[in-house]
Design a protein around this motif. Structure first.
Motif, PDB file in Angstrom:
ATOM      1  N   UNK A  20       0.560 -10.014   6.268  1.00 31.90           N
ATOM      2  CA  UNK A  20      -0.248 -10.153   5.057  1.00 31.90           C
ATOM      3  C   UNK A  20       0.167  -9.127   3.999  1.00 31.90           C
ATOM      4  N   UNK A  21       0.391  -9.616   2.793  1.00 32.73           N
ATOM      5  CA  UNK A  21       0.603  -8.766   1.622  1.00 32.73           C
ATOM      6  C   UNK A  21      -0.459  -9.118   0.596  1.00 32.73           C
ATOM      7  N   UNK A  22      -0.964  -8.114  -0.126  1.00 30.38           N
ATOM      8  CA  UNK A  22      -2.014  -8.355  -1.113  1.00 30.38           C
ATOM      9  C   UNK A  22      -2.067  -7.191  -2.085  1.00 30.38           C
ATOM     10  N   UNK A  23      -2.669  -7.445  -3.249  1.00 37.80           N
ATOM     11  CA  UNK A  23      -2.826  -6.395  -4.245  1.00 37.80           C
ATOM     12  C   UNK A  23      -3.638  -6.898  -5.416  1.00 37.80           C
ATOM     13  N   UNK A  26       1.001  -7.728  -9.841  1.00 37.33           N
ATOM     14  CA  UNK A  26       2.203  -6.907  -9.783  1.00 37.33           C
ATOM     15  C   UNK A  26       2.616  -6.660  -8.344  1.00 37.33           C
ATOM     16  N   UNK A  27       3.138  -5.485  -8.066  1.00 36.57           N
ATOM     17  CA  UNK A  27       3.600  -5.164  -6.722  1.00 36.57           C
ATOM     18  C   UNK A  27       2.418  -5.108  -5.758  1.00 36.57           C
ATOM     19  N   UNK A  28       2.565  -5.627  -4.548  1.00 35.36           N
ATOM     20  CA  UNK A  28       1.455  -5.606  -3.588  1.00 35.36           C
ATOM     21  C   UNK A  28       1.097  -4.183  -3.162  1.00 35.36           C
ATOM     22  N   UNK A  29      -0.184  -3.980  -2.860  1.00 34.67           N
ATOM     23  CA  UNK A  29      -0.647  -2.682  -2.374  1.00 34.67           C
ATOM     24  C   UNK A  29      -0.430  -2.565  -0.870  1.00 34.67           C
ATOM     25  N   UNK A  30      -0.670  -3.665  -0.141  1.00 36.02           N
ATOM     26  CA  UNK A  30      -0.366  -3.702   1.290  1.00 36.02           C
ATOM     27  C   UNK A  30       0.735  -4.722   1.507  1.00 36.02           C
ATOM     28  N   UNK A  31       1.609  -4.439   2.464  1.00 31.44           N
ATOM     29  CA  UNK A  31       2.789  -5.266   2.666  1.00 31.44           C
ATOM     30  C   UNK A  31       2.992  -5.571   4.146  1.00 31.44           C
ATOM     31  N   UNK A  32       3.094  -6.864   4.435  1.00 25.96           N
ATOM     32  CA  UNK A  32       3.452  -7.334   5.783  1.00 25.96           C
ATOM     33  C   UNK A  32       2.574  -6.715   6.873  1.00 25.96           C
ATOM     34  N   UNK A  33       1.283  -6.717   6.629  1.00 24.45           N
ATOM     35  CA  UNK A  33       0.342  -6.144   7.590  1.00 24.45           C
ATOM     36  C   UNK A  33      -0.021  -7.183   8.650  1.00 24.45           C
ATOM     37  N   UNK A  34       0.153  -6.812   9.900  1.00 26.65           N
ATOM     38  CA  UNK A  34      -0.256  -7.653  11.020  1.00 26.65           C
ATOM     39  C   UNK A  34      -1.173  -6.835  11.921  1.00 26.65           C
ATOM     40  N   UNK A  59      -9.174  -7.661   1.548  1.00 31.79           N
ATOM     41  CA  UNK A  59      -8.431  -8.891   1.835  1.00 31.79           C
ATOM     42  C   UNK A  59      -9.050  -9.624   3.014  1.00 31.79           C
ATOM     43  N   UNK A  60      -9.458  -8.902   4.028  1.00 29.43           N
ATOM     44  CA  UNK A  60     -10.140  -9.524   5.166  1.00 29.43           C
ATOM     45  C   UNK A  60     -11.434 -10.182   4.715  1.00 29.43           C
ATOM     46  N   UNK A  61     -12.150  -9.532   3.797  1.00 31.10           N
ATOM     47  CA  UNK A  61     -13.456 -10.021   3.359  1.00 31.10           C
ATOM     48  C   UNK A  61     -13.381 -11.148   2.341  1.00 31.10           C
ATOM     49  N   UNK A  62     -12.203 -11.454   1.834  1.00 30.77           N
ATOM     50  CA  UNK A  62     -12.071 -12.521   0.851  1.00 30.77           C
ATOM     51  C   UNK A  62     -12.273 -12.066  -0.575  1.00 30.77           C
ATOM     52  N   UNK A  64     -10.130 -10.099  -2.090  1.00 31.15           N
ATOM     53  CA  UNK A  64      -8.762 -10.322  -2.539  1.00 31.15           C
ATOM     54  C   UNK A  64      -8.146 -11.417  -1.681  1.00 31.15           C
ATOM     55  N   UNK A  65      -7.255 -12.195  -2.266  1.00 36.10           N
ATOM     56  CA  UNK A  65      -6.535 -13.207  -1.508  1.00 36.10           C
ATOM     57  C   UNK A  65      -5.097 -12.749  -1.306  1.00 36.10           C
ATOM     58  N   UNK A  66      -4.555 -12.933  -0.117  1.00 36.17           N
ATOM     59  CA  UNK A  66      -3.189 -12.482   0.130  1.00 36.17           C
ATOM     60  C   UNK A  66      -2.172 -13.272  -0.687  1.00 36.17           C
ATOM     61  N   UNK A  67      -1.139 -12.582  -1.091  1.00 42.33           N
ATOM     62  CA  UNK A  67      -0.014 -13.243  -1.760  1.00 42.33           C
ATOM     63  C   UNK A  67       0.985 -13.745  -0.744  1.00 42.33           C
ATOM     64  N   UNK A  68       0.804 -13.308   0.490  1.00 38.41           N
ATOM     65  CA  UNK A  68       1.717 -13.692   1.565  1.00 38.41           C
ATOM     66  C   UNK A  68       0.984 -13.511   2.877  1.00 38.41           C
TER      67      UNK A  68
END
Length: 255
Positions: A20-23, A26-34, A59-62, A64-68
């Motif tokens: 999961x990536x989200x922000x 612009x550039x994501x704040x979290x990247x490829x989180x599993x 992001x877990x709570x909805x 924010x929506x993940x970009x990936x």
């Protein structure tokens, strides 16, 4: 990670994030989180300020929506659901601040927490929650703004428990509490909830105390998971302080 532990965690997985990536644009704040959280499991995320922990929870709570990547709860994909529908799927959230409605009484706070329940069930559920937190029962008519720090946090958790969540997300629940109250919150209330079958995702600054009640832990720094390890093993590492502060970059273990 021992195969038996991996199998046990996989068998009971309730929340699952994959790459999961989200922000916020612009550039994501979290990247490829599993990461995963199982039914009846306490999973702690630790890391320095600015590591991305708050973004992860949003992001877990909805919010924010993940970009990936993908997020699933009980096998259902929830990554694109709005926050209100994520909550209705069984997710409870206790924020670090603004966790109760101060002008309202203890009882009224709990009643609001049961807004998704059928009206006929609310009164009974209030009594069930007050049985779990007996300190609140004697002050059910007291405005929440007059509660002590520990009482307020119990009310915040009780309000969320009104809906019987299957996943409880706790953001710095011990913030502002005296050491003894913080210890009781983690070792008594959080562990009892997990023992009752609730999956718990915990973000906490008191790393050693949180790891002591957790089965698994993730270390975040720079928006990434830097380490994934059994909480007991992580708690015994001599370099835990440096890991927590993001001063070291250990190889990420499989989660």
């Amino acid at each position: 990670m021992p195969t038996s532990l991996a199998d046990a965690r996989a068998e009971h997985t309730h929340l699952k994030l994959e790459n999961v990536s989200a922000g916020y644009g612009g550039a994501p704040v979290i990247r490829d989180v599993s990461l995963t959280v199982g039914i009846g499991e306490v999973v702690t995320v630790i890391g320095p300020n600015g590591a991305g922990k708050s973004t992860l929870l949003k992001t877990v709570l909805g919010i924010l929506h993940p970009t990936k990547g993908t997020i699933s709860l009980g096998g259902e994909h929830i990554a694109r659901l709005p926050e209100n529908l994520v909550i209705r799927r069984g997710v409870g959230y206790v924020p670090q601040i603004k966790d109760v409605f101060e002008p309202l009484t203890v009882k009224e706070n709990l009643e609001i927490g049961g807004y998704t329940l059928p009206r006929r069930e609310v009164a009974g559920r209030v009594e069930e929650v007050l049985e779990r937190y007996p300190a609140l029962a004697a002050m059910r008519g007291r405005p929440a703004g007059y509660l002590s720090g520990g009482e307020r946090k119990q009310l915040a958790m009780g309000r969320v428990l009104m809906r019987r969540p299957t996943l409880l997300v706790l953001d710095e629940p011990t913030a502002g509490l005296a050491p003894q109250l913080a210890h009781e919150l983690l070792t008594k209330h959080v562990t009892e909830l997990a023992g009752g079958g609730v999956a718990i995702l915990l973000v906490e600054q008191h790393a050693h105390e949180a790891l002591a009640v957790s089965g698994w832990a993730y270390v975040m720094a720079g928006g990434e998971i830097r380490l994934s390890e059994a909480a007991a093993s992580l708690g015994q590492r001599p370099d835990l302080g440096d890991i927590f502060l993001g001063l070291t970059n250990p190889a990420t273990a499989a989660g």
